[in-house]
Write an enzyme that holds these catalytic residues in place. Sequence first.
Site, PDB file in Angstrom:
ATOM      1  N   SER A  90      -2.877  -7.829   2.946  1.00 15.34           N
ATOM      2  CA  SER A  90      -3.168  -7.674   4.371  1.00 15.34           C
ATOM      3  C   SER A  90      -3.480  -9.040   4.994  1.00 15.34           C
ATOM      4  CB  SER A  90      -4.357  -6.738   4.573  1.00 15.34           C
ATOM      5  OG  SER A  90      -4.044  -5.456   4.092  1.00 15.34           O
ATOM      6  N   LYS A  98     -15.638  -8.163   3.281  1.00 15.30           N
ATOM      7  CA  LYS A  98     -14.563  -8.525   4.226  1.00 15.30           C
ATOM      8  C   LYS A  98     -14.981  -8.222   5.656  1.00 15.30           C
ATOM      9  CE  LYS A  98     -10.661  -7.582   1.101  1.00 15.30           C
ATOM     10  NZ  LYS A  98      -9.605  -6.607   0.813  1.00 15.30           N
ATOM     11  N   ARG A 120      -1.834  -6.149  -8.569  1.00 15.56           N
ATOM     12  CA  ARG A 120      -0.751  -7.083  -8.303  1.00 15.56           C
ATOM     13  C   ARG A 120      -0.638  -8.118  -9.412  1.00 15.56           C
ATOM     14  NH1 ARG A 120      -2.769  -8.240  -2.367  1.00 15.56           N
ATOM     15  NH2 ARG A 120      -4.596  -8.269  -3.681  1.00 15.56           N
ATOM     16  N   HIS A 158       0.842  -1.205   0.000  1.00 18.39           N
ATOM     17  CA  HIS A 158       0.000   0.000   0.000  1.00 18.39           C
ATOM     18  C   HIS A 158       0.877   1.254   0.000  1.00 18.39           C
ATOM     19  CE1 HIS A 158      -3.080  -2.633   2.331  1.00 18.39           C
ATOM     20  NE2 HIS A 158      -3.525  -2.496   1.106  1.00 18.39           N
TER      21      HIS A 158
HETATM   22  O1  PNS Z   1      -8.672  -2.990  -0.029  1.00 16.69           O
HETATM   23  P1  PNS Z   1      -9.952  -3.479  -0.655  1.00 16.69           P
HETATM   24  O2  PNS Z   1     -10.795  -4.248   0.355  1.00 16.69           O
HETATM   25  O3  PNS Z   1      -9.717  -4.278  -1.914  1.00 16.69           O
HETATM   26  O4  PNS Z   1     -10.771  -2.160  -1.080  1.00 16.69           O
HETATM   27  C1  PNS Z   1     -12.073  -2.252  -1.621  1.00 16.69           C
HETATM   28  C2  PNS Z   1     -12.832  -0.935  -1.405  1.00 16.69           C
HETATM   29  C3  PNS Z   1     -12.901  -0.614   0.076  1.00 16.69           C
HETATM   30  C4  PNS Z   1     -12.123   0.164  -2.173  1.00 16.69           C
HETATM   31  C5  PNS Z   1     -14.276  -1.117  -1.987  1.00 16.69           C
HETATM   32  O5  PNS Z   1     -14.921  -2.161  -1.330  1.00 16.69           O
HETATM   33  C6  PNS Z   1     -15.101   0.176  -1.882  1.00 16.69           C
HETATM   34  O6  PNS Z   1     -14.977   1.043  -2.712  1.00 16.69           O
HETATM   35  N1  PNS Z   1     -15.927   0.271  -0.813  1.00 16.69           N
HETATM   36  C7  PNS Z   1     -16.752   1.437  -0.583  1.00 16.69           C
HETATM   37  C8  PNS Z   1     -18.212   1.161  -0.932  1.00 16.69           C
HETATM   38  C9  PNS Z   1     -18.407   1.217  -2.437  1.00 16.69           C
HETATM   39  O7  PNS Z   1     -18.275   2.243  -3.074  1.00 16.69           O
HETATM   40  N2  PNS Z   1     -18.733   0.056  -3.024  1.00 16.69           N
HETATM   41  C10 PNS Z   1     -18.915  -0.091  -4.444  1.00 16.69           C
HETATM   42  C11 PNS Z   1     -17.582  -0.351  -5.120  1.00 16.69           C
HETATM   43  S1  PNS Z   1     -17.856  -1.186  -6.630  1.00 16.69           S
END
Ligand code: PNS
Length: 164
Positions: A128, A41, A90, A17
């Site tokens: 993570s 998650k 990645r 990150h």
């Molecule tokens: O580190 P991650 O878990 O891969 O990040 C994913 C994240 C948090 C960026 C994604 O789940 C997100 O944008 N969450 C906020 C809610 C949202 O906008 N959801 C629709 C995304 S398609």
Amino acid sequence: MITAICPGSFDPVTLGHIDIIKRASKLFDRVIVAVLVNLDKKPWFTVDERIDFLRKSIKDIKNVEIAGFDGLLVEYAKQRNAAVIVRGLRAVSDFEYEFQMSLTNNKLNPNVETVFLTTSSENMYLSSSIVKQVGMLGGDISPFVPECVREEILLRIKQRSNLK
Ligand code: PNS
């Protein structure tokens, strides 16, 4: 002035990150690292802990700010006047999920573009969940997380695994 958002769960922050955040900070005028909710998650760390680990890890980068938000990413981008979402890629395994997210976000708000930065080769494998697994089983997490937060992360991982 272009503002970019680096969104993620950051549960916890890894060196992967940090690499993406640092590189984004060189490309954009302002970078907002946003700790968001990923409904798929179950986080181990609270939002405040995740923000705290991030703040300590990147305190020396002037144009980067850390924040938390519990709504839609595109909504937050609009609120903060951000034109770009930055995500690290990645491996091929990341692609489908990232592609879906990017298309969904673009449908919800066509004014925000998603930009992908290829991860540095030394962080290809890093996540993570790897940090949590290695820490929980007594391994050395120092190759994976910023040194300044290593002990705190380890302590919390151990506390959590004792509760199970
Ligand atoms: O580190 P991650 O878990 O891969 O990040 C994913 C994240 C948090 C960026 C994604 O789940 C997100 O944008 N969450 C906020 C809610 C949202 O906008 N959801 C629709 C995304 S398609």
